[in-house]
Write a protein that holds these residues in place. Sequence first.
Motif, short mmCIF file in Angstrom:
data_model
loop_
_atom_site.label_atom_id
_atom_site.label_comp_id
_atom_site.label_asym_id
_atom_site.label_seq_id
_atom_site.Cartn_x
_atom_site.Cartn_y
_atom_site.Cartn_z
N LYS A 34 -1.35 -11.59 -11.31
CA LYS A 34 -2.06 -10.34 -11.61
C LYS A 34 -1.06 -9.19 -11.78
CE LYS A 34 -6.53 -11.08 -9.39
NZ LYS A 34 -7.48 -10.90 -10.46
N SER A 91 7.92 1.69 -9.14
CA SER A 91 7.42 1.99 -7.80
C SER A 91 6.13 1.24 -7.51
CB SER A 91 7.18 3.49 -7.66
OG SER A 91 8.25 4.21 -8.18
N ALA A 94 6.72 -2.46 -6.88
CA ALA A 94 7.28 -2.73 -5.56
C ALA A 94 6.21 -2.62 -4.48
CB ALA A 94 8.41 -1.75 -5.27
N LEU A 95 5.35 -1.59 -4.61
CA LEU A 95 4.30 -1.40 -3.61
C LEU A 95 3.31 -2.56 -3.62
CD1 LEU A 95 3.66 0.74 -1.61
CD2 LEU A 95 2.21 1.84 -3.26
N LEU A 97 3.84 -5.64 -4.66
CA LEU A 97 4.45 -6.88 -4.14
C LEU A 97 4.53 -6.84 -2.62
CD1 LEU A 97 7.18 -7.43 -6.82
CD2 LEU A 97 5.26 -8.88 -6.36
N ALA A 98 4.82 -5.64 -2.07
CA ALA A 98 4.88 -5.54 -0.61
C ALA A 98 3.51 -5.83 0.00
CB ALA A 98 5.35 -4.15 -0.20
N LEU A 99 2.45 -5.27 -0.62
CA LEU A 99 1.10 -5.53 -0.11
C LEU A 99 0.76 -7.02 -0.23
CD1 LEU A 99 -0.82 -2.49 -1.55
CD2 LEU A 99 -0.59 -3.08 0.83
N ILE A 101 2.87 -9.48 -0.02
CA ILE A 101 3.57 -10.19 1.05
C ILE A 101 2.79 -10.06 2.36
CG2 ILE A 101 5.62 -10.08 2.51
CD1 ILE A 101 7.24 -9.57 0.07
N ARG A 102 2.27 -8.85 2.62
CA ARG A 102 1.49 -8.67 3.85
C ARG A 102 0.24 -9.55 3.84
NH1 ARG A 102 2.93 -4.76 7.63
NH2 ARG A 102 1.14 -5.60 8.72
N VAL B 149 8.50 10.12 -6.20
CA VAL B 149 7.67 8.91 -6.27
C VAL B 149 8.47 7.69 -5.84
CG1 VAL B 149 6.60 7.32 -7.90
CG2 VAL B 149 6.02 9.70 -7.98
N LEU B 150 9.73 7.61 -6.33
CA LEU B 150 10.59 6.48 -5.94
C LEU B 150 10.80 6.47 -4.43
CD1 LEU B 150 13.42 6.11 -8.54
CD2 LEU B 150 11.80 4.40 -7.82
N ALA B 153 7.69 5.45 -2.61
CA ALA B 153 7.46 4.00 -2.74
C ALA B 153 8.37 3.23 -1.78
CB ALA B 153 7.71 3.56 -4.18
N VAL B 157 7.12 0.74 1.20
CA VAL B 157 7.57 -0.65 1.34
C VAL B 157 8.20 -0.85 2.71
CG1 VAL B 157 9.15 -2.37 0.42
CG2 VAL B 157 7.83 -0.98 -1.12
N LEU B 160 5.43 -1.22 5.18
CA LEU B 160 4.68 -2.46 5.07
C LEU B 160 5.48 -3.68 5.51
CD1 LEU B 160 2.91 -1.94 1.67
CD2 LEU B 160 1.81 -2.24 3.84
N LEU B 161 6.79 -3.68 5.25
CA LEU B 161 7.56 -4.90 5.44
C LEU B 161 8.54 -4.85 6.60
CD1 LEU B 161 8.43 -5.88 1.79
CD2 LEU B 161 6.60 -6.68 3.20
N PHE B 316 14.73 -1.52 -1.82
CA PHE B 316 13.67 -2.45 -2.20
C PHE B 316 14.13 -3.89 -1.97
CE2 PHE B 316 11.45 0.44 -5.50
CZ PHE B 316 10.60 0.88 -4.52
N PHE B 320 12.55 -6.48 0.81
CA PHE B 320 11.82 -7.68 0.43
C PHE B 320 12.50 -8.92 0.98
CE2 PHE B 320 9.73 -5.16 -2.89
CZ PHE B 320 8.45 -5.59 -2.64
#
Lengths: 124, 325
Positions: A34, A91, A94-95, A97-99, A101-102, B149-150, B153, B157, B160-161, B316, B320
């Motif tokens: 997706k 951005s 990346a956000l 993909l992080a979600l 992973i969670r 924004v960068l 973001a 991340v 979240l990680l 990033f 990851f």
Amino acid sequence: MGGNLFANYEEVVAMILFGIGFTTLLLHRNMIKKIIGLNIMDSAVYLFLASKGYIEGRLAPIVVNNVTDMEVYINPVPSGLVLTGIVVSVSVSALMLALTIRLYRRYHTLDLDEIIIQSKKEGK
Amino acid sequence: MSRLKKNYERSFFYRFKKWVEGEYDPFDGKLEIKNTNRVKKELANHTQNPMEVFYQEEEEEIEHATEEGLKWYQKIYKIVSVVICLSIISVLLITVSYLPKIGNPDNPDNNEVSKRYIEKGLEETGATNIVSGMILDYRAFDTFGESNVLFIAACCVLILLRYDFGGKDSANLKKINAEANDRIYEPKNDVILQRVAFVLVPMIIIFGIYVILNGHLSPGGGFSGGAIIGAGLILYLNAFGFKKTERFFSQKTFKWTVFSSLTFYCLAKSYSFYTGANHMESGIPLGTAGNILSSGLILPLNICVGLVVACTMYAFYVMFRKGGF
């Protein structure tokens, strides 16, 4: 139908790419696919903007020999817009993909339907 | 073909075949006999609460129903989504066929805005690259928003990680586990990778610096140069591991570099806009167009944007991969 469908073939390609990305976004159940679909849609928008700014036979907007005549260079505004779009799409990817992973850590699957079923079961 | 299907035994054709061969009773399991199953179960589980048994069965039935519903839903969903996509594509294509031809100088998008940028850009910003002058001078606050924004973001991340939430034992254990897990995947002392990185990383980073410093003279600028430097850092990390990169790039470096770049960007551009709006002399020399040290604030702003982008790309990747610096 207007007459410019084949003259605007770059924009036609951009629209078909947009459709491909949208179909990928809707039909695939895998979250990563997706996200790939959304990125294809982004690229289609960039292609559309870049083709809008192009003027035949003109140069990239970098001044050479102090010639500042509008008749020499292409339109610089869409180039700036594409730059903005690329940064935002990086951005957002990346956000997302992080979600993802969670979600994978929580449910051990990337299948969206499976995730929905499991989360509904937990909600009971 | 249909024998390869998973649910072949429930397909219409299979049941029809059974019925023709006389093995299938269409009323089998659909009359009151069905209830004996429940009675048997209740007898078997008479120690359990009968209401519980009832609920269990009901749950099973609901599950069965939801599975059936999901199957139908997926079929209809696929058809509807394909129809929606095709209709969207056709509407867009019809719109494209009415758009003016590509490459025509008289198109409505080549209006007075782009004329003003091209004719006055070099004079007012001092940048030979008109796009660079546009995004870092006329629309500098837009680019400031992009850098933010960068940064945001990267922060999201990180939230979240991240593994080490500052907790005591369990979080530390998690972090240790993550690092041990990372060691498995990390190619320790890979000779080919290390030799290639030894040659390539300085060249990549110098090329990135060149792209950033020449952002106002040639194609490039903060975003592309920063992405190149970030790629060089990621290659270095892959070849030599976390221990060596931690010597010069830790979470503290990331934090302070991004913070100071964004603050400098904000203050410098606010000063420039403030003096410009009040018709005061800003005192920032534009220099001769074509030199490296020219075009006022564009060069320092490009450096700031490049630092933010390089740090964010590296952050990033690290996040990851390991969930922390």
